[in-house]
Write an enzyme that holds these catalytic residues in place. Structure first.
Site: not given
Length: 464
Positions: A318, A443
């Site tokens: 798509a 992180h």
């Protein structure tokens, strides 16, 4: 009746067609869209979106069974298939309404009916009210594709299903056979297996998910088998014997045919382009194995006639169709867009675990003569993945030794369909290994594994 004239006529309102129409309208062109069924096309109504809704239900169901691992208590875990499907259909309906609103907002004229091209620059539309005669300077064919049906394996909606039946099932399968392990087949296998069906997948190629990197396919196969799936590779379904409530499949494995009984079969053996009835060949358009042949700008060779999306060939995705639609609209408005490059387009499969990739596999990189460096990083080495309870997965990166170019990236595990875009952007910007190694990743995130995989390719990995 006088013809209605437009600058830009789109046949098909799927993710290629409706996006193309909106962009053309934004660029000041007068635009019409012809659609014979649903705005948003197969993807939005019977493909990408409703399957993701189903898979989300199965994912939550799977997690509910793991509640104890997270220190939670859940009793009486179960599901109502009717309500699961109803939610999926509701999501699709909501998205279709959104497309209708966007077309109206951008003043795109919509004709609901069947289109044909009687002559260059002309479109006839058969509607419930009669026939509309349209003329257009630029005509875009975005009619998409449908499920391929093999002789003897045709769907009947009862015992043998296509993706449409699988999205709105008459019942919950107990013993399911899925023919084909590409994205469509493996996603349905994953959904129904997670919901409790005894699931067998037959794949004619030598591995499941055959377009993926072999190492990723092998990793995914082990996880599918751990979940209880039976996977038959280098195998083919030769015949289906149908009886009341039962299908006997004749499956050829290693040159020998054996029979196995199922109550439901899903056929997912590829797609066929919707080229019939349009009059394309009469106009001089070349069609190869049900797909329209185009140049890199989706031009058919007939002046003012373009083909985008699934009807224009692989990759059948798509997001590729949408990007082509925008490119063609820009061309029609006199702009100078870049052509869509298939090798820059990511593939995503929403099974459990998810699979995502962009660029060359290790095998293809070697076949093309590259000297390569390969990096890998396992999910078990990532704090966020462990905290999520999703420590099973792998990130793999492939680099050209001479230039440092990222040739390919391949992933299997939780949320990799979201992570892959980082590597897509890297390839689009022609990023080198040095750029990726110098990038600071936040992180704790799953994306840190993308950094570590690059570091591993060059002997600098930290956490393994």
């Amino acid at each position: 009746m006088a013809a209605k004239s437009f600058d830009f006529i789109v046949i098909g309102a799927g993710p290629g067609g409706y996006v193309s129409a909106i962009r053309a309208a934004q660029l000041g062109l007068s635009v019409a869209v012809v659609e014979r069924e649903n705005l948003g096309g197969i993807c939005l109504n019977w493909g990408c979106i409703p399957t993701k809704a189903l898979l989300r239900s199965s994912e939550v169901f799977h997690t509910m069974h793991r509640a104890e691992e997270f220190g939670l208590s859940v009793e009486g875990v179960g599901f109502d298939l009717g309500r699961v499907v109803k939610r999926s259909r509701g999501v699709a309906k909501q998205m279709e309404s959104g497309v209708k609103h966007l077309l109206k907002k951008n003043k795109v004229t919509v004709f609901m009916g069947e289109a044909s091209l009687p002559a260059k620059g002309r479109v006839l539309v058969k509607t419930d009210a009669g026939t509309e005669d349209l003329t257009g300077t630029h005509i875009i064919v975005a009619t998409g594709a449908r499920a391929r049906e093999l002789p003897g394996l045709e769907a009947d909606g009862d015992l043998v299903w296509t993706y449409r039946h699988a999205l709105n099932p008459p019942r919950m399968p107990k013993k399911l056979l899925v023919i084909g392990s590409g994205a469509i087949g493996i996603e349905f296998a994953s959904f129904y297996n997670t919901m409790g069906a005894d699931t067998t997948v037959v794949e004619v190629m030598d591995r499941v998910l055959p377009v993926e990197d072999a190492e990723i396919s092998a990793f995914a196969k082990k996880r599918f088998e751990k979940q209880g799936m039976t996977l038959l590779q280098k195998a083919g379904v030769k015949k289906l014997d149908r009886a009341k409530g039962k299908v006997t499949a004749h499956i050829e494995i290693d040159g020998k045919v054996e029979t196995r009984d199922f109550d439901t079969v899903i056929s997912a053996v590829g797609i066929v382009g919707n080229t019939e009835g349009l009059g394309l060949e009469e106009l001089g358009v070349k069609i190869d194995r049900t797909h329209v042949v185009t140049d890199e700008f989706c031009r058919t060779g007939v002046e003012g006639l373009y083909a985008i999306g699934d009807i224009a060939g692989a990759p059948w995705l798509a997001h590729k169709a949408s990007h082509e639609g925008v490119m063609v609209a820009e061309l029609a408005a006199g702009r100078h867009p870049h052509p869509v490059k298939p090798e820059q387009i990511a593939g995503c499969t929403y099974c459990h675990p998810q699979v995502a990739s962009v660029g060359l596999t290790e095998e293809k990189a070697k076949a093309q003569g590259y000297e390569i460096k390969v990096g890998r990083f396992p999910f078990i080495g990532n704090g966020k993945a462990v905290a999520m309870g999703e420590a099973d997965g792998l990130v793999k990166t492939i680099f050209d030794v001479k230039t440092g170019e990222l040739l390919g990236a391949h992933m299997v595990g939780a949320e990799v369909t979201e992570l892959i875009q980082g590597y897509v952007v890297a390839r689009q910007l022609e990023t080198t290994e040095e750029d990726l190694m110098q990038t600071v990743f936040p992180h704790p995130t799953l994306s840190e594994m993308m950094h570590e995989s690059v570091l591993d390719a060059f002997g600098k990995v930290i956490h393994i």
